[in-house]
Each structure stands twice: as C-alpha cells, then as structure tokens.
Scaffold this motif. Structure first.
Motif, mmCIF file in Angstrom:
data_model
loop_
_atom_site.group_PDB
_atom_site.id
_atom_site.type_symbol
_atom_site.label_atom_id
_atom_site.label_comp_id
_atom_site.label_asym_id
_atom_site.label_seq_id
_atom_site.Cartn_x
_atom_site.Cartn_y
_atom_site.Cartn_z
ATOM 1 N N LEU A 33 0.832 -1.209 0.000
ATOM 2 C CA LEU A 33 0.000 0.000 0.000
ATOM 3 C C LEU A 33 0.865 1.256 0.000
ATOM 4 O O LEU A 33 0.486 2.273 -0.591
ATOM 5 N N SER A 36 1.918 1.825 -3.607
ATOM 6 C CA SER A 36 0.861 1.974 -4.607
ATOM 7 C C SER A 36 0.830 3.400 -5.153
ATOM 8 O O SER A 36 1.160 4.364 -4.456
ATOM 9 N N GLU A 40 -5.609 4.672 -1.538
ATOM 10 C CA GLU A 40 -5.856 3.389 -0.883
ATOM 11 C C GLU A 40 -6.609 3.616 0.427
ATOM 12 O O GLU A 40 -6.340 4.572 1.166
ATOM 13 N N LEU A 165 -3.039 7.384 1.528
ATOM 14 C CA LEU A 165 -3.257 6.071 2.134
ATOM 15 C C LEU A 165 -4.031 6.299 3.427
ATOM 16 O O LEU A 165 -3.491 6.811 4.402
ATOM 17 N N THR A 192 -10.264 -0.472 -0.240
ATOM 18 C CA THR A 192 -9.442 -1.134 -1.255
ATOM 19 C C THR A 192 -8.725 -2.357 -0.692
ATOM 20 O O THR A 192 -8.343 -3.247 -1.441
ATOM 21 N N ARG A 193 -8.525 -2.394 0.617
ATOM 22 C CA ARG A 193 -7.957 -3.575 1.279
ATOM 23 C C ARG A 193 -8.559 -3.700 2.670
ATOM 24 O O ARG A 193 -8.906 -2.698 3.306
#
Length: 431
Positions: A33, A36, A40, A165, A192-193
């Motif tokens: 992350l 990325s 996120e 993030l 997203t996660r």
C-alpha cells in the motif's frame, strides 16, 4: 527485518520493523500500500488487544500526515451530547497537532473532515500521505452524522488523491464489518484492502516470548497459550522473574489483577449489544462439542435466524468461536464451538468458581479439574492450528477438509470420538 516504504516526498523512508513480531504477511500488505500509485483505503479490524494499533504505529513510526485516536465512549455513554462534543474537540486537537492553525471549535463532522481536507491539501509535497484514524467506531455516536460526513470525505475528496493512504482501525468488529467492509450504501466497495488481524499462532507466540526475554520452554508456552491465547497484550503482563503459575495468579486471582475485568471489557469493546453476545458465548462454553444454530437458539431463547446468525458471524470474525461439520453428517448441521482460550479459561476458573485464594493456580496445578482442563484446552489449540498441523505433516499443498468425528450425544458414555480427521483429496485420511 527492514522494509522500505516511499513516504516523505520521494525520499526512501527505511522503517525499523524489528519490534513487530510475527506479522510478516501484514507487513507485506502495508508495504504494498505504501508503494501503490493509487488512493488506498485500508480497514484494519480484529478483537481487542490483538495489536492493531501497535502494528500500524510501529510500521509507520511518526510519519503520519494525520493521526487521530477516538475518545473512548464508555465513560460518557449516558451523556451523548457531551460525548459528541468531546469527540469533536479531540479531533480538533489532533488537527492542531498536525499543523492546523485554527482555534475555532468544530461544529459538526462535515466541518471536521473539511478541515482535515484543508490540512492535507497543505501537504501536497508528500509522495505518500498516510492518514490513520484509530478506533473509528467510537466516533459514530448516536445522531452525530459521522458516517455521512466520512462517506463524503472519502467519495468526494480522498478517493481522488492518488498519494493518499487512509487507514482506519477498530475493535468493534460488528461495526467495522457492517459500516465499512460490507457497507451497502455510499461506501459500498470503497475499501481497497481489509486486514483481519488475528491472534498469534503458537509459533508467533514463541517468537514474541523470546523478544520479551521470557525463558519458557515449549510446554509452558503451550500451557500459557491455553490460558491467554495468542493475544500479545495479555502476554506483555508476564513478569520474567516469576513462574507461570505465579503470573497466572497475579493476572486472574489477585486483587486488582490485570485481567480480572478483561472478559467484560472484551465484549463491551467488540459489540454493540454485548449482553446477547456474552450470553451466546457463555452458552457455548458449557458445550464440549459445540452446538448447531438451532441448539444455541434453544439455550439462549432466541430465534435461530436474524440476530443469532449475525451474532455467530461476528463472534467467528472476532476469533472467539470456530465452526465445523461433524464427519459423516449432513452439511446442514454446522456446529459452533467456543475456542478462544482466554474466554474458556475465564469462564471455567474465574467466573464459574470465584475464589479469594490469591495462590489458586499455584495450589491447584495437579488437581483432577485442572488436568481435565489441560486435555480439553489442548484439543482446542489443535483445532485452531489446523494449517500448522497440515504443514507439519507435509500435506499443506493437498486439498483437504478437517472434521471431528463422534458417535453418541454429548454427556453419553456409550459413544466414541476422534478429535481430528483430515480428509484429503488424494483419497488418504490422516487421523
């Protein structure tokens, strides 16, 4: 282990991860992350004291663009207006800590997130902006409008910031699942996660013990695990100069023991209607082999669908219970069993048999009751370490289903049982 993360404006920040024990896959998620190139949104959830906040804080050290911990609502739960005001004031305090210069009080959550947007817009030079909101469920006080404001913050601003993030964390598993991860409204599919932080395994616990300087052999680590489970915070209370039995007495049976109130606190922090959840757990603690949904419904006088289904799902997601099918029975008969070591120990020895003996565990090490408990607790440890057992047998790569098997009902003496059958796709069965 050292992992590189891109955080401070293109400069490679090399975070020290030596203090994070046993969370290798979780560190890989956080690293990916960090690197990325998209916005996120990570939701971290798991039971109380499992180490969620510790993982995020240690991984990023002091590199957050913004970090806020919600105010615990339990002291002000009967004063919702005062709690709402206190949460906003604390959020304003965090904004000032990370660079906001305004002194005006925040009037509502929409204003709070607008001011957070302005603060972060002033930090555009960062390669990666990490925003961490800890214990987010506590911010969602009655009639506060928090979720509407947060949805607008992410959908209208955050999702378009490729260098953002956002990490949110909470112990209230039901809230995290319903309001974020399985949201059916404005936040549907927006995370997203997701990171479900689980208790340590025995292997991870052994590494943690070594890092703490606890000189325990594997037999004592196993016995301790059967009492504390894999919750790092509980293990941190162990004093290295005391024996296992002395530590257990200090934590559970002494006046003011650190874990004497933990059972109640656990349910208060995890679930909104803690009484219903606790009732189900207490009912399951009295069943050696677990119960079906219908059997639980009869014990707790609750309908087998609706609320009970949600309670069982949340308890399983909180790693307090496990579900399984009995070998040879229809898949309609799904059994639920209390497998959390801490809850089982507390209900069996602290709640069920209260005592004023401050040396209770030292004085009862070899009694029939404790010896029986050891055997049953070991079976439960094996049940939650199925993957480790399969790996030790060298069959982790073989598709398999793990079942118990028994004949006769609970409490009957004319039956038989096998605790673990590994039914493999290659037509071999391990017993």
């Amino acid at each position: 282990m050292r992992i590189k993360c891109y955080i401070r404006g293109g400069i490679i920040f090399e975070a020290m991860k030596d203090r994070i024990i046993g969370r290798e896959s979780e560190k890989e998620v956080l690293t990916s992350l960090c690197q990325s190139n998209n916005a996120e949104f990570l939701a971290v959830y798991g039971r109380r004291r499992v180490g969620k906040t510790y993982l995020v804080r240690e991984f990023f050290e002091d590199t957050f663009a913004f970090y806020h911990t919600a105010l615990s609502p339990f002291e002000l739960k009967d004063q919702p207006k005062l709690l709402y005001r206190a949460q906003l004031d604390e959020f304003a305090h965090s904004l000032k800590k990370y660079g906001e210069t305004k002194d005006d009080p925040i009037e509502n959550w929409f204003e709070a997130f607008h001011r957070l947007e302005a603060l972060l817009d002033g930090k555009k030079g960062r390669k990666r902006m990490v925003v961490f909101i800890d214990e987010m469920p506590w911010l969602d006080t009655p009639r506060a409008g928090f979720m509407s404001a947060f949805e607008h913050f992410w959908n209208g601003w955050g999702a378009g910031k490729h260098n953002l993030l956002l990490i949110v964390c909470g112990s209230a598993t039901t809230w995290m699942l319903d309001k974020l991860i399985h949201n059916t409204g404005g936040l549907y599919g927006r995370t997203t996660r997701e990171l479900h932080l689980r208790p340590f395994s025995l292997h991870q616990t052994e590494k943690y013990c070594k890092s703490m300087g606890l000189t325990m052999d594997r037999y004592d680590i196993l016995q301790s695990y059967m009492i504390l489970g894999g919750i790092p915070y509980y293990w941190s209370y162990f004093q290295k100069w005391k024996s296992l039995a002395e530590n257990v007495d200090d934590l559970f049976f002494s006046s003011g023991g650190k874990l004497t109130d933990e059972f109640e606190n656990l349910f208060t922090s995890l679930f909104g209607d803690r009484v219903k959840y606790r009732t189900v757990v207490e009912a399951l603690s009295k069943s050696r082999y677990g119960m079906t949904r219908e059997q639980i419904a009869g014990k707790v006088e609750m309908a087998s669908g609706g609320d009970l289904s949600e309670i069982l799902k949340s308890l399983e997601k909180s790693d307090l219970i496990s579900s399984y099918y009995n070998f040879g029975e229809t898949k309609r008969n799904r059994y639920f069993k209390l497998t959390d070591p801490f809850c089982l120990f507390y209900l069996n020895f602290v709640q069920k048999h209260p005592t004023s003996n401050k040396s209770y565990w030292q004085d009862n090490q070899f009694t029939p009751k404790v010896n029986t408990w050891r055997g049953l607790a070991f079976e439960d440890v094996c049940l939650v370490h199925q993957e480790g057992i399969r790996s030790a047998l060298g069959i982790r790569g073989v598709q398999a289903e793990v079942y118990p098997w028994r004949t006769g009902g609970e409490g009957k003496t004319d039956g038989a049982q096998i605790d673990m059958l590994i039914d493999r796709a290659d037509r071999v069965m391990n017993v």
